[in-house]
Design a protein around this motif. Structure first.
Motif, PDB file in Angstrom:
ATOM      1  N   TYR A  70       0.824  -1.214   0.000  1.00  0.00           N
ATOM      2  CA  TYR A  70       0.000   0.000   0.000  1.00  0.00           C
ATOM      3  C   TYR A  70       0.858   1.264   0.000  1.00  0.00           C
ATOM      4  N   ASN A  71       1.829   1.342   0.912  1.00  0.00           N
ATOM      5  CA  ASN A  71       2.668   2.538   0.986  1.00  0.00           C
ATOM      6  C   ASN A  71       3.463   2.721  -0.297  1.00  0.00           C
ATOM      7  N   MET A  72       4.057   1.641  -0.796  1.00  0.00           N
ATOM      8  CA  MET A  72       4.822   1.735  -2.038  1.00  0.00           C
ATOM      9  C   MET A  72       3.933   2.217  -3.185  1.00  0.00           C
ATOM     10  N   SER A  73       2.742   1.648  -3.295  1.00  0.00           N
ATOM     11  CA  SER A  73       1.850   1.994  -4.403  1.00  0.00           C
ATOM     12  C   SER A  73       1.400   3.450  -4.333  1.00  0.00           C
ATOM     13  N   ILE A  74       1.050   3.919  -3.129  1.00  0.00           N
ATOM     14  CA  ILE A  74       0.567   5.295  -3.003  1.00  0.00           C
ATOM     15  C   ILE A  74       1.690   6.279  -3.302  1.00  0.00           C
ATOM     16  N   ASN A  75       2.919   5.953  -2.887  1.00  0.00           N
ATOM     17  CA  ASN A  75       4.057   6.818  -3.187  1.00  0.00           C
ATOM     18  C   ASN A  75       4.373   6.823  -4.674  1.00  0.00           C
ATOM     19  N   LEU A  76       4.267   5.680  -5.305  1.00  0.00           N
ATOM     20  CA  LEU A  76       4.516   5.613  -6.754  1.00  0.00           C
ATOM     21  C   LEU A  76       3.491   6.456  -7.517  1.00  0.00           C
ATOM     22  N   ILE A  77       2.224   6.307  -7.160  1.00  0.00           N
ATOM     23  CA  ILE A  77       1.173   7.071  -7.842  1.00  0.00           C
ATOM     24  C   ILE A  77       1.396   8.564  -7.639  1.00  0.00           C
ATOM     25  N   ASP A  78       1.756   8.951  -6.400  1.00  0.00           N
ATOM     26  CA  ASP A  78       1.947  10.366  -6.096  1.00  0.00           C
ATOM     27  C   ASP A  78       3.121  10.957  -6.873  1.00  0.00           C
ATOM     28  N   ARG A  79       4.155  10.152  -7.086  1.00  0.00           N
ATOM     29  CA  ARG A  79       5.358  10.657  -7.757  1.00  0.00           C
ATOM     30  C   ARG A  79       5.241  10.623  -9.270  1.00  0.00           C
ATOM     31  N   MET A  80       4.594   9.575  -9.826  1.00  0.00           N
ATOM     32  CA  MET A  80       4.658   9.407 -11.276  1.00  0.00           C
ATOM     33  C   MET A  80       3.356   8.964 -11.936  1.00  0.00           C
ATOM     34  N   GLY A  81       2.271   8.854 -11.176  1.00  0.00           N
ATOM     35  CA  GLY A  81       1.014   8.430 -11.780  1.00  0.00           C
ATOM     36  C   GLY A  81       0.959   6.922 -11.942  1.00  0.00           C
ATOM     37  N   ALA A  82      -0.261   6.420 -12.187  1.00  0.00           N
ATOM     38  CA  ALA A  82      -0.468   4.970 -12.216  1.00  0.00           C
ATOM     39  C   ALA A  82       0.241   4.304 -13.391  1.00  0.00           C
ATOM     40  N   ARG A 120      -2.054  10.850   1.090  1.00  0.00           N
ATOM     41  CA  ARG A 120      -0.749  11.430   1.457  1.00  0.00           C
ATOM     42  C   ARG A 120      -0.364  11.055   2.881  1.00  0.00           C
ATOM     43  N   ARG A 121      -1.352  10.936   3.738  1.00  0.00           N
ATOM     44  CA  ARG A 121      -1.051  10.480   5.102  1.00  0.00           C
ATOM     45  C   ARG A 121      -0.507   9.053   5.037  1.00  0.00           C
ATOM     46  N   LEU A 122      -1.145   8.204   4.236  1.00  0.00           N
ATOM     47  CA  LEU A 122      -0.674   6.832   4.067  1.00  0.00           C
ATOM     48  C   LEU A 122       0.755   6.802   3.510  1.00  0.00           C
ATOM     49  N   SER A 123       1.099   7.733   2.644  1.00  0.00           N
ATOM     50  CA  SER A 123       2.433   7.742   2.026  1.00  0.00           C
ATOM     51  C   SER A 123       3.534   8.008   3.039  1.00  0.00           C
ATOM     52  N   ARG A 124       3.178   8.527   4.218  1.00  0.00           N
ATOM     53  CA  ARG A 124       4.183   8.835   5.242  1.00  0.00           C
ATOM     54  C   ARG A 124       4.260   7.758   6.331  1.00  0.00           C
ATOM     55  N   ILE A 125       3.527   6.661   6.128  1.00  0.00           N
ATOM     56  CA  ILE A 125       3.503   5.587   7.126  1.00  0.00           C
ATOM     57  C   ILE A 125       4.189   4.355   6.538  1.00  0.00           C
ATOM     58  N   TYR A 126       5.320   3.984   7.134  1.00  0.00           N
ATOM     59  CA  TYR A 126       6.098   2.837   6.675  1.00  0.00           C
ATOM     60  C   TYR A 126       5.987   1.737   7.727  1.00  0.00           C
ATOM     61  N   SER A 127       4.989   0.911   7.570  1.00  0.00           N
ATOM     62  CA  SER A 127       4.717  -0.118   8.567  1.00  0.00           C
ATOM     63  C   SER A 127       4.103  -1.304   7.856  1.00  0.00           C
ATOM     64  N   GLU A 128       4.273  -2.485   8.447  1.00  0.00           N
ATOM     65  CA  GLU A 128       3.649  -3.670   7.873  1.00  0.00           C
ATOM     66  C   GLU A 128       2.129  -3.522   7.861  1.00  0.00           C
ATOM     67  N   SER A 129       1.597  -2.704   8.771  1.00  0.00           N
ATOM     68  CA  SER A 129       0.151  -2.469   8.847  1.00  0.00           C
ATOM     69  C   SER A 129      -0.177  -1.037   8.418  1.00  0.00           C
ATOM     70  N   ASP A 130       0.501  -0.557   7.360  1.00  0.00           N
ATOM     71  CA  ASP A 130       0.404   0.853   6.973  1.00  0.00           C
ATOM     72  C   ASP A 130      -1.023   1.328   6.702  1.00  0.00           C
ATOM     73  N   LEU A 131      -1.785   0.548   5.923  1.00  0.00           N
ATOM     74  CA  LEU A 131      -3.145   0.974   5.595  1.00  0.00           C
ATOM     75  C   LEU A 131      -4.044   0.951   6.831  1.00  0.00           C
ATOM     76  N   LEU A 132      -3.846  -0.002   7.710  1.00  0.00           N
ATOM     77  CA  LEU A 132      -4.637  -0.073   8.943  1.00  0.00           C
ATOM     78  C   LEU A 132      -4.355   1.148   9.822  1.00  0.00           C
ATOM     79  N   VAL A 133      -3.087   1.551   9.942  1.00  0.00           N
ATOM     80  CA  VAL A 133      -2.735   2.756  10.708  1.00  0.00           C
ATOM     81  C   VAL A 133      -3.422   3.974  10.105  1.00  0.00           C
ATOM     82  N   ALA A 134      -3.339   4.107   8.773  1.00  0.00           N
ATOM     83  CA  ALA A 134      -3.937   5.262   8.096  1.00  0.00           C
ATOM     84  C   ALA A 134      -5.448   5.309   8.310  1.00  0.00           C
ATOM     85  N   GLU A 135      -6.102   4.156   8.278  1.00  0.00           N
ATOM     86  CA  GLU A 135      -7.553   4.107   8.483  1.00  0.00           C
ATOM     87  C   GLU A 135      -7.914   4.519   9.913  1.00  0.00           C
ATOM     88  N   CYS A 136      -7.133   4.046  10.879  1.00  0.00           N
ATOM     89  CA  CYS A 136      -7.415   4.393  12.283  1.00  0.00           C
ATOM     90  C   CYS A 136      -7.238   5.894  12.513  1.00  0.00           C
TER      91      CYS A 136
END
Length: 900
Positions: A458-470, A734-750
């Motif tokens: 999730y974090n890798m994908s959101i950062n990639l999209i933010d930097r260069m598009g899908a 963008r909040r998700l893009s700053r979270i580097y965790s095995e549970s990154d999307l869960l942290v962002a949702e909380c």
């Protein structure tokens, strides 16, 4: 990057500063680097690969640029920081590990690879003037948990940065280098398989030491030493004669009485042979601690009295800041006594301050024997004269598995200190289950293939999209080493398809071509065969289903007939089994056999023929009980049917589709031709090749663009949840893009849902811990609990979000986010609110297994790391401020000492 003329000849300047001459592989790699190439260096442990990395540092400083030196673990970063600081001075070298930030603006910065990855995603200003990056232990990209970080860095680094990749010897270095060439440009691959210090392999059987290999053999194959083989056979024969290898009376069956030599005696033997210092690898922390305790109970003392003062000075240097009140809890006095006697343990469960003390004392020769887990083999600078392996099986995180040749090579690579030892030694302690031929196979396999573990998250994908598009992100994933390896496997499949197409053309010609009529005829025959196979499978499935249903319905005391086989005849049910998939009830037959039966024993469903009363407790293991019950069964008067009743008509008999196909076959003009069977045999070959081609095409379709498909599924889920909208990253994204965790999307949702608002610092630490802590045993997730009502509510809400997320992941066919684990909630809560170490340790860990002090510190720092990310990414000022307070509350005492 084009270097200025003044840099030509920098290798000569660098070499002049060394106290040793460069080996050919070091000189070749450094020369390529000076010429402006990136380099991949593959060489054995201890061969001196890091010299090439240090030359990259020299080039960067000489050219006025920056060099980042990356390592996979913080301990290695700390060690390299110390080395480079000693060489270039404090002003020139910095350190970034997440825990520590020292002089980050220096021209040379040592860091963990994750830190560099995060810099690249954040487009950090510190990347300006970066000319060289060293990636130490780059073979770590095969690690299934963290390996993706290495590929992310390689793919994202600016193209003008020269990359120095240092790897253990791998068998596919050229493949890895070819990929590096495609993504980084000019890359020189330098491979050296020569150990700088020769390694001798031994087996210790009891107190006797043997060479593993027969060095006098003229056979080209690997030959095990004959004296070793004969001695083991003799010993096993003596054990059998003395009754030690035979069956033991009572429960448990056959059992060997062999006991390995006690550890103190093993070390004393090595000392007598002049083979110390030694590292003994034991694949469990408890095993290492137990081995050290065994040595402390003995009279073993490997140190010299005159070294005591210097040992104490080094101990105090590393541990002087530990709170005196915690020393007893930490086992400090026994640990210090072990240092005084020249023995130690080394593993991740130890307090970092203890671990670093052991490392320094071992390097200085004051500790001469260390019991270590395999994490020591990851590049920490602790070479020894000898490496001892007690077992060749280790727990890999999921099951106990035999060591791979790569793992064996990595572990034994510690043996032999360059510039000190003439030769190194690897000693395997023999036990009855040790196969010397298997050991020889491990020891003679010098390399292992490097396999990518890269997968988008999730974090890798959101950062990639933010930097260069899908679209560009998808293209970048297709350039990864993982896809490169997958595509190479596709090349072989495509070639196979092409060969089959040529064979099909030839076979079609033999069948008369497209218009000859036979192609249609053999296609009909193939469809009939497939339909018959489908119906046969369905019949078997139906019969098994009926047999399973019948077995599940049986009750204790029911009498049935086993229709065929060795156990044919009447049987009574002793223990029913209602398992729906594979019921295995326990039965007793009329011929006194007791055991479990399955659906395979009943070609027709079991039928209850009668019932008999059974005692409340039946010990079927006792011969007398079996005899009496079998007699009672025969006396019931129930008789077994003469033969199994006929089952249902075969499905093929009534299948309309099969009947239609058979009529079409008989009506086909080719059916009456005289050469029909001859052509049919050719047609069978044609159909077989056709099936092979279709299987290979399916594999190609599954492999090609596999990472891009995973990426698309992630994007679909993120879009569904509002982190991506119309291909653009939202504020939540963008909040998700700053979270580097095995549970990154869960942290962002909380954070988005405000589930952690209103918690105190210690409470937030407790809740956050469930997303990083992992129990070492099964059963860490125990339901919504916690020491305070706000913690219990927040934990329950977090688990609810996780459950919802996991459902979505299943829908999108994505790997599930790992389960929250509550094993550290109470412990970190108590610590963060100010309780002592003893109280906090008592409240930590799995049921029945408390955490060690080292594990406690490690998990505290994991919690700190995630809290830091929450502080930097939370939009809610209250949650951000609470996270910062929680970090300060945890970072005290043993957690703050000697951070690593």
């Amino acid at each position: 990057m084009t270097y200025p003329r003044s840099q030509q000849g920098e290798l000569a300047k660098f070499s002049a500063e060394l106290s040793f001459g460069l080996d050919p592989f070091q000189r070749n790699a450094c020369a390529a680097l000076e010429e402006g190439h990136s380099v991949l260096v593959c060489a054995p442990t201890g061969a001196g690969k890091t010299v090439v990395g240090e030359f990259a540092v020299h080039l960067a400083l000489a050219g006025g640029g920056k060099c980042f030196y990356t390592t996979p673990i913080k301990a290695l970063s700390n060690q390299k920081f110390a080395d480079l600081t000693e060489r270039y001075g404090r002003d020139s070298v910095g350190l970034l590990t997440g825990d520590q930030s020292i002089n980050p603006g220096a021209p040379v910065v040592v860091m963990t690879t994750e830190v560099l990855r995060n810099m690249l995603y954040a487009s950090s200003d510190t990347l300006a003037t970066l000319s060289h990056v060293v990636m130490d232990e780059v073979h770590y990209l095969a690690d299934r948990f963290r390996g993706a970080v290495w590929e992310e860095v390689i793919l994202h680094l600016p193209p003008d940065v020269r990359l120095v990749s240092l790897s253990a010897t791998v068998s596919n270095a050229e493949e890895f280098g070819a990929w590096m060439e495609t993504v980084r440009g000019d890359t020189t691959v330098v491979v050296d398989e020569t150990r700088p210090v020769p390694l001798w392999q031994h087996i210790m059987v009891g107190r006797r030491m043997f060479d593993l290999f027969d060095t006098d053999s003229t056979d080209q194959r690997v030959v095990v030493d004959g004296d070793l083989v004969r001695f083991i056979r003799q010993r096993e024969a003596e054990d059998r004669m003395n009754g030690f290898g035979g069956p033991r009376h009572g429960r448990g069956g056959p059992r060997r009485f062999f006991r390995p030599l006690p550890r103190p005696e093993v070390l004393a033997k090595l000392d007598d042979e002049g083979l110390l210092p030694a590292i003994t690898f034991i694949f469990s922390r408890a095993g290492c601690d137990g081995a050290l305790a065994q040595c402390l109970r003995s009279r073993l003392d490997l140190s010299r009295p005159e070294d005591r003062e210097e040992i104490d000075r080094i101990i105090d240097k590393h541990t002087g800041d530990l709170p005196k009140s915690d020393l007893e809890v930490l086992g400090y006095w026994d640990w210090r006594e072990a240092m005084h006697r020249g023995i130690a343990a080394h593993h991740a469960g130890m307090l970092p301050a203890f671990r670093h003390t052991v490392e320094e004392l071992f390097l200085r020769g004051y500790v001469r024997a260390v019991f270590a887990t395999e994490t020591l083999a990851l590049g920490i600078n602790m070479p020894a004269r000898t490496v001892v392996l007690e077992r060749l099986v280790k727990f890999n995180g999921e099951s106990h598995a035999e060591l791979t040749p790569g793992e064996y090579t990595q572990l034994t690579g510690r043996a032999g200190r360059r510039g000190i030892d003439v030769e190194g030694h690897a000693v395997v302690l023999w036990q009855p289950e040790v196969d010397t031929s298997a050991v020889a196979g491990l020891a003679s396999t010098r390399t292992f293939p490097l396999r990518s573990s890269f997968r988008p998250g999730y974090n890798m994908s959101i950062n990639l999209i933010d930097r260069m598009g899908a679209d560009e992100s998808r293209a970048l994933l297709e350039r990864s080493f993982a896809q490169f390896q997958a595509d190479r496997s596709v090349v072989g499949l495509v070639r196979g398809i092409e060969r089959n197409e040529a064979a099909l053309r030839k076979l079609r010609g033999q069948l008369g071509g497209e218009d000859g009529g036979y192609l249609e005829y053999i296609a009909l025959r193939e469809r009939i065969k497939q339909r018959e196979r489908q119906l046969e499978q369905k019949g078997r499935s139906d019969r098994r289903g009926a047999a399973v249903t019948a077995l599940v319905s049986l009750r204790r005391g029911d009498v049935v007939a086993i229709p065929s086989g060795r156990r044919a005849g009447l049987a009574v049910i002793l223990e029913p089994d209602a398992s729906p998939g594979d019921p295995r009830p326990l039965v007793l037959t009329e011929d006194k056999w007791a055991g479990r039966v399955s659906a395979a024993d009943f070609p027709v469903p079991a039928e209850t023929l009668g019932h008999m009363r059974l005692p409340r407790r039946v010990d079927h293991r006792t011969a007398r009980v079996r005899r009496d019950l079998a007699s009672a069964l025969r006396d019931t008067g129930i008789s077994a049917p003469g033969r199994p009743r006929r089952g249902k008509r075969a499905p093929a008999a009534d299948d309309h589709e099969l009947a239609t196909l058979r009529r079409s076959l008989r009506a086909h003009p080719a059916h009456t031709r005289p050469d029909r069977e001859q052509k049919a045999r050719v047609g069978e070959r044609y159909n077989r090749v056709l099936r092979e081609s279709e299987t290979m095409r399916q594999k190609v379709a599954a492999t090609t663009n596999s990472l891009a498909r995973t990426f698309d599924r992630i994007v679909a889920l993120l879009t569904e949840r509002g982190f991506v909208e119309d291909g653009e990253v939202t504020a939540d994204g963008r909040r998700l893009s700053r979270i580097y965790s095995e549970s990154d999307l869960l942290v962002a949702e909380c954070l988005r849902r405000g589930l952690w608002r209103g918690l105190g610092p210690a409470e937030l630490a407790g809740v956050v811990s469930i997303l990083v802590y992992e129990s070492r045993q099964e059963g860490g997730f125990l339901g919504a609990s916690g020491p305070t009502a706000p913690i219990r509510r927040a934990v329950a809400s977090t688990i609810g979000v996780w459950d919802d997320l996991r459902s979505d992941e299943a829908k999108h066919k994505l790997p599930p986010t790992r389960e929250p684990d509550l094993g550290f909630v109470d412990g970190v809560y108590k610590w963060a609110r100010g309780d002592g170490l003893a109280e906090s340790l008592l409240a930590s860990g799995d049921q029945g297994s408390l955490l060690s002090a080292g594990d406690f510190v490690r998990w505290c720092r994991q919690v700190i790391d995630l809290l830091d990310q929450i502080h930097g990414s939370a939009d809610d000022p209250e949650v951000a401020a609470t996270a910062a307070k929680a970090v300060r509350a945890i970072r005290r005492g043993v957690v703050a000492v000697d951070a690593a």
